[in-house]
Design a protein around this motif. Structure first.
Motif, PDB file in Angstrom:
ATOM      1  N   LEU A 117      45.551  45.488  40.571  1.00 51.67           N
ATOM      2  CA  LEU A 117      46.332  44.245  40.648  1.00 51.67           C
ATOM      3  C   LEU A 117      47.666  44.396  39.942  1.00 51.67           C
ATOM      4  O   LEU A 117      48.715  43.965  40.446  1.00 51.67           O
ATOM      5  CB  LEU A 117      45.538  43.078  40.043  1.00 51.67           C
ATOM      6  N   ILE A 118      47.645  45.012  38.755  1.00 49.81           N
ATOM      7  CA  ILE A 118      48.889  45.220  38.001  1.00 49.81           C
ATOM      8  C   ILE A 118      49.778  46.222  38.724  1.00 49.81           C
ATOM      9  O   ILE A 118      50.998  46.031  38.816  1.00 49.81           O
ATOM     10  CB  ILE A 118      48.582  45.677  36.560  1.00 49.81           C
ATOM     11  N   LYS A 119      49.183  47.291  39.257  1.00 59.73           N
ATOM     12  CA  LYS A 119      49.976  48.285  39.996  1.00 59.73           C
ATOM     13  C   LYS A 119      50.627  47.646  41.217  1.00 59.73           C
ATOM     14  O   LYS A 119      51.802  47.907  41.514  1.00 59.73           O
ATOM     15  CB  LYS A 119      49.090  49.451  40.412  1.00 59.73           C
ATOM     16  N   SER A 120      49.885  46.796  41.908  1.00 57.81           N
ATOM     17  CA  SER A 120      50.434  46.103  43.068  1.00 57.81           C
ATOM     18  C   SER A 120      51.565  45.157  42.653  1.00 57.81           C
ATOM     19  O   SER A 120      52.581  45.051  43.350  1.00 57.81           O
ATOM     20  CB  SER A 120      49.326  45.311  43.778  1.00 57.81           C
ATOM     21  N   PHE A 121      51.396  44.498  41.514  1.00 63.31           N
ATOM     22  CA  PHE A 121      52.442  43.615  40.996  1.00 63.31           C
ATOM     23  C   PHE A 121      53.726  44.394  40.727  1.00 63.31           C
ATOM     24  O   PHE A 121      54.817  43.973  41.121  1.00 63.31           O
ATOM     25  CB  PHE A 121      51.958  42.930  39.714  1.00 63.31           C
TER      26      PHE A 121
END
Length: 293
Positions: free
Chosen positions: A112-116
């Motif tokens: 999720l953080i990488k996608s953000f």
């Protein structure tokens, strides 16, 4: 002659770099670095140029700039005056999502953080309603050490991820494909326009600054900024007009128009509405209504 770089190395060799600057003004040249940059403006006012998008900045604004995103924080002209007594202060957190942090971001639990980070490579501005929370997290990172710094940094990224929907994107389609020479040339053009927007600037004059014919300059500028020269200059002037209108230091809208390079109030009203979506008077009324509420 000072040799300028477009890609600036960040000084310290760490996964997460925390830096606090107190200076007379920001570094006034378009540049990029491989690290993403989260910046809290603790003191100072001016204009942020991210790719080809302009935003006024002031105390307590928070911006996230993507890795390798061309940007420029240009302090207001008063900050460059001798003995002005003005200063800027900023807390910055640099991190390279494709460097030492990459194995951590590749973990399944970090998607999720990488996608953000991927979706916000064009940058964002944190909503004013959420800045207190982000400031608290940034201060926690600033004073953490060793593994605690990484733990607090991940919590900060988690907060930013949760706030993405309420934050304002800066440049939806990032144009971080400039070569070094292109970045330096575009930066020189931007700096020239930002220094002379308050007077009449001819196409021939700015083309000469770029060492091109007017026709070649128009093609070059449109290719690298996705805007015409006139549209970019108008947006810059309207951005400066917004800052002056809301400062309360000008007697009337007409005065602001002429000090921002417009040759008539009618032209100013037309251009302002085309850029902002509403007339200067409506913008001003809405701004102060929001301030009071």
């Amino acid at each position: 002659m000072k040799v300028l770089q477009f890609t600036i190395p960040v000084a310290q060799d760490r996964a997460v770099i925390v830096q606090e600057d107190v200076m007379p003004h920001f570094y006034p040249y378009l540049h990029r670095h491989r690290e993403a940059q989260l910046i809290w403006i603790k003191e100072g006012e001016g204009t942020l140029l991210a790719d080809n998008q302009m935003y006024p900045f002031k105390k307590n604004d928070i911006f996230l700039l993507g890795a390798n995103q061309p940007h420029l924080f240009k302090s207001n002209p008063a900050y460059f005056e001798a003995e002005s007594g003005l200063k800027i202060q900023a807390l910055m957190i640099f991190f390279d999502p494709n460097g030492a942090l990459a194995p951590l971001l590749d973990l399944p639990e970090m998607q999720l953080i990488k996608s953000f980070l991927h979706s916000t490579n064009g940058g964002l501005r944190v909503s004013p309603a959420q800045t207190d929370l982000v400031i608290q997290k940034m201060l926690t990172v600033q004073y953490a050490k060793n593994q605690e710094l990484i733990i607090q940094f991940l919590q900060l990224l988690n907060v930013l991820t949760q706030l993405q929907e309420s934050s304002e994107p800066l440049a939806v389609n990032s144009s971080a494909t400039f070569s070094e020479s292109e970045g330096i040339r575009i930066g020189h053009i931007f700096n020239f326009l930002m220094s002379h927007y308050d007077r009449n600037i001819t196409l021939e004059e700015v083309a000469d600054e770029a060492h091109m014919t007017p026709q070649a300059f128009c093609r070059y500028f449109k290719k690298h900024t996705r805007q015409t020269f006139v549209a970019f200059l108008n947006e810059m002037r309207v951005n400066e007009a917004c800052k002056k209108l809301t400062s309360g230091n000008f007697e009337n809208i007409s005065t602001v128009a002429y000090t921002c390079g417009f040759n008539s109030l009618t032209n100013f009203n037309r251009v302002f509405k085309s850029v902002m979506g509403y007339a200067p008077k409506t913008y001003l009324e809405s701004y102060f209504k929001n301030i009071k509420s």
